[in-house]
Write a protein that holds these residues in place. Structure first.
Motif, PDB file in Angstrom:
ATOM      1  N   ILE A 119       0.881  -1.164   0.000  1.00 50.78           N
ATOM      2  CA  ILE A 119       0.000   0.000   0.000  1.00 50.78           C
ATOM      3  C   ILE A 119       0.919   1.215   0.000  1.00 50.78           C
ATOM      4  N   GLY A 120       0.743   2.095  -0.949  1.00 53.13           N
ATOM      5  CA  GLY A 120       1.666   3.201  -1.157  1.00 53.13           C
ATOM      6  C   GLY A 120       1.497   4.345  -0.173  1.00 53.13           C
ATOM      7  N   SER A 121       1.952   5.508  -0.585  1.00 56.43           N
ATOM      8  CA  SER A 121       1.975   6.675   0.301  1.00 56.43           C
ATOM      9  C   SER A 121       0.615   7.364   0.434  1.00 56.43           C
ATOM     10  N   THR A 122      -0.344   6.977  -0.396  1.00 53.97           N
ATOM     11  CA  THR A 122      -1.708   7.511  -0.257  1.00 53.97           C
ATOM     12  C   THR A 122      -2.467   6.700   0.776  1.00 53.97           C
ATOM     13  N   PRO A 123      -2.908   7.305   1.865  1.00 54.86           N
ATOM     14  CA  PRO A 123      -3.556   6.535   2.930  1.00 54.86           C
ATOM     15  C   PRO A 123      -4.865   5.904   2.491  1.00 54.86           C
ATOM     16  N   VAL A 124      -5.140   4.706   3.025  1.00 59.44           N
ATOM     17  CA  VAL A 124      -6.442   4.068   2.849  1.00 59.44           C
ATOM     18  C   VAL A 124      -7.455   4.815   3.711  1.00 59.44           C
ATOM     19  N   ALA A 125      -8.632   5.030   3.176  1.00 55.09           N
ATOM     20  CA  ALA A 125      -9.667   5.752   3.923  1.00 55.09           C
ATOM     21  C   ALA A 125      -9.999   5.035   5.227  1.00 55.09           C
ATOM     22  N   ALA A 126     -10.287   5.808   6.248  1.00 60.31           N
ATOM     23  CA  ALA A 126     -10.623   5.247   7.554  1.00 60.31           C
ATOM     24  C   ALA A 126     -11.976   4.547   7.504  1.00 60.31           C
ATOM     25  N   GLY A 127     -12.096   3.470   8.288  1.00 60.37           N
ATOM     26  CA  GLY A 127     -13.376   2.789   8.441  1.00 60.37           C
ATOM     27  C   GLY A 127     -13.791   1.914   7.285  1.00 60.37           C
ATOM     28  N   ILE A 128     -12.851   1.504   6.438  1.00 58.35           N
ATOM     29  CA  ILE A 128     -13.191   0.613   5.319  1.00 58.35           C
ATOM     30  C   ILE A 128     -12.249  -0.591   5.334  1.00 58.35           C
ATOM     31  N   ALA A 129     -12.594  -1.592   4.521  1.00 63.02           N
ATOM     32  CA  ALA A 129     -11.727  -2.754   4.334  1.00 63.02           C
ATOM     33  C   ALA A 129     -11.070  -2.655   2.969  1.00 63.02           C
ATOM     34  N   VAL A 130      -9.804  -3.023   2.898  1.00 61.52           N
ATOM     35  CA  VAL A 130      -9.082  -3.024   1.636  1.00 61.52           C
ATOM     36  C   VAL A 130      -8.501  -4.415   1.412  1.00 61.52           C
ATOM     37  N   THR A 131      -8.681  -4.940   0.203  1.00 61.83           N
ATOM     38  CA  THR A 131      -8.182  -6.277  -0.143  1.00 61.83           C
ATOM     39  C   THR A 131      -7.088  -6.164  -1.185  1.00 61.83           C
ATOM     40  N   VAL A 132      -5.980  -6.846  -0.939  1.00 65.01           N
ATOM     41  CA  VAL A 132      -4.878  -6.890  -1.890  1.00 65.01           C
ATOM     42  C   VAL A 132      -4.666  -8.338  -2.309  1.00 65.01           C
ATOM     43  N   THR A 133      -4.290  -8.542  -3.557  1.00 65.05           N
ATOM     44  CA  THR A 133      -4.108  -9.880  -4.108  1.00 65.05           C
ATOM     45  C   THR A 133      -2.627 -10.221  -4.193  1.00 65.05           C
ATOM     46  N   CYS A 134      -2.288 -11.411  -3.754  1.00 68.55           N
ATOM     47  CA  CYS A 134      -0.903 -11.874  -3.840  1.00 68.55           C
ATOM     48  C   CYS A 134      -0.645 -12.475  -5.219  1.00 68.55           C
ATOM     49  N   PRO A 135       0.598 -12.485  -5.669  1.00 63.72           N
ATOM     50  CA  PRO A 135       0.928 -13.166  -6.919  1.00 63.72           C
ATOM     51  C   PRO A 135       0.585 -14.652  -6.849  1.00 63.72           C
ATOM     52  N   ILE A 136       0.334 -15.245  -7.996  1.00 61.32           N
ATOM     53  CA  ILE A 136       0.044 -16.676  -8.061  1.00 61.32           C
ATOM     54  C   ILE A 136       1.211 -17.456  -7.470  1.00 61.32           C
ATOM     55  N   ASN A 137       0.865 -18.522  -6.749  1.00 67.07           N
ATOM     56  CA  ASN A 137       1.853 -19.419  -6.136  1.00 67.07           C
ATOM     57  C   ASN A 137       2.633 -18.774  -4.987  1.00 67.07           C
ATOM     58  N   THR A 138       2.030 -17.784  -4.329  1.00 68.45           N
ATOM     59  CA  THR A 138       2.617 -17.261  -3.096  1.00 68.45           C
ATOM     60  C   THR A 138       2.248 -18.213  -1.962  1.00 68.45           C
ATOM     61  N   ARG A 139       3.261 -18.821  -1.344  1.00 73.16           N
ATOM     62  CA  ARG A 139       2.980 -19.862  -0.364  1.00 73.16           C
ATOM     63  C   ARG A 139       3.818 -19.668   0.896  1.00 73.16           C
ATOM     64  N   GLY A 140       3.217 -20.001   2.032  1.00 76.76           N
ATOM     65  CA  GLY A 140       3.918 -19.920   3.305  1.00 76.76           C
ATOM     66  C   GLY A 140       2.940 -20.084   4.444  1.00 76.76           C
ATOM     67  N   GLN A 141       3.455 -19.950   5.665  1.00 80.10           N
ATOM     68  CA  GLN A 141       2.563 -20.058   6.830  1.00 80.10           C
ATOM     69  C   GLN A 141       2.591 -18.813   7.709  1.00 80.10           C
ATOM     70  N   TYR A 142       3.479 -17.872   7.404  1.00 82.88           N
ATOM     71  CA  TYR A 142       3.544 -16.615   8.148  1.00 82.88           C
ATOM     72  C   TYR A 142       3.205 -15.459   7.210  1.00 82.88           C
ATOM     73  N   ILE A 143       2.335 -14.573   7.653  1.00 83.42           N
ATOM     74  CA  ILE A 143       2.021 -13.356   6.907  1.00 83.42           C
ATOM     75  C   ILE A 143       2.391 -12.179   7.800  1.00 83.42           C
ATOM     76  N   ARG A 144       3.222 -11.294   7.258  1.00 84.23           N
ATOM     77  CA  ARG A 144       3.649 -10.115   8.025  1.00 84.23           C
ATOM     78  C   ARG A 144       3.178  -8.845   7.333  1.00 84.23           C
ATOM     79  N   ILE A 145       2.585  -7.950   8.121  1.00 83.84           N
ATOM     80  CA  ILE A 145       2.181  -6.623   7.650  1.00 83.84           C
ATOM     81  C   ILE A 145       3.063  -5.610   8.380  1.00 83.84           C
ATOM     82  N   SER A 146       3.756  -4.766   7.661  1.00 87.38           N
ATOM     83  CA  SER A 146       4.665  -3.822   8.305  1.00 87.38           C
ATOM     84  C   SER A 146       4.626  -2.466   7.612  1.00 87.38           C
TER      85      SER A 146
END
Length: 238
Positions: A119-146
């Motif tokens: 998510i870039g430098s433009t803030p996501v609006a408050a009070g909403i949900a935003v969905t992002v799609t991972c590239p095909i074949n993204t695999r693992g057991q840990y997801i980190r948001i930073s």
């Protein structure tokens, strides 16, 4: 005539449907916790409400220079997308975000990050949900948001706030010997002699699988590429 048949084994965990939120109830942690109240587990408790002082949300410390939040799914998954429920009191904080997937614990040496989305430098609006799609074949057991950048110029506290994080994923398992993987399914290209479609299907079902039914262009391309690489005289695909 020698018939060539393709069996399909779909690898899914019992009780886990495709496209399910696999993060709910999973173990989560974050780099710090504001007031020792807004803990990491509150982003995976199933409450998607976005009223910060009413619903359950996370909040890192204001002076945390590297705020991040991590969830462990407990086993390897193919990660399709990640949805972040942004609180009403976000005040422009949900920006400069990177979402990564790891096969091993990212807090330990040797962990390799697979980029999911940013998510870039433009803030996501408050009070909403935003969905992002991972590239095909993204695999693992840990997801980190930073947060990749923190700033105190526009508001007093540039923390990481999350009201809920949904992870759309499917369990990933190794294919049985002799099978070939394509995305989240395993295929066996068999050249045993069978008399009919019915015999071929029974042979598949004895392995806990079934004859393949092509339902997407990507699946068709995969099967065609395998068949074109072989020298079978007759191909029997229902």
């Amino acid at each position: 005539m020698k018939l060539f048949w393709v069996t399909l084994l779909i690898i899914v965990a019992v009780g886990t449907a495709y496209g399910a939120n696999v993060a709910q109830g999973a173990n989560a942690r974050q780099s710090s916790t504001w007031k020792k109240m807004y803990t990491a587990d509150q982003a995976v408790d199933g409450n998607t409400g976005k009223v910060f002082f009413q619903d359950t949300c996370t909040h890192t410390n204001c002076k945390d220079k590297n705020p991040h939040w991590t969830v462990c799914l407990g086993e390897k998954h193919t990660i399709n997308s990640v949805t972040i429920h942004n609180p009403d009191k976000a005040h422009g904080r949900l920006k400069n975000i990177k979402i990564e997937v790891f096969e091993t614990d990212p807090s330990k040496p040797g962990a390799v990050a697979q980029p999911c989305a940013t998510i870039g430098s433009t803030p996501v609006a408050a009070g909403i949900a935003v969905t992002v799609t991972c590239p095909i074949n993204t695999r693992g057991q840990y997801i980190r948001i930073s947060k990749t950048v923190t700033s105190w110029h526009n508001y007093k506290c540039d923390a990481l706030l999350l009201c809920e994080v949904d992870v759309d994923g499917t369990p990933y398992a190794d294919c049985p010997k002799g099978f070939q993987r394509n995305q989240d399914s395993c295929y066996l290209f068999a050249d045993d002699s069978v008399e009919s479609w019915f015999e071929a299907r029974i042979a598949c079902q004895t392995m806990g699988a079934d004859l393949v039914v092509i339902d997407s262009q990507s699946e068709n391309d995969f099967i065609r590429s395998v068949l074109d690489a072989g020298d079978q005289n007759c191909k029997y695909i229902p």
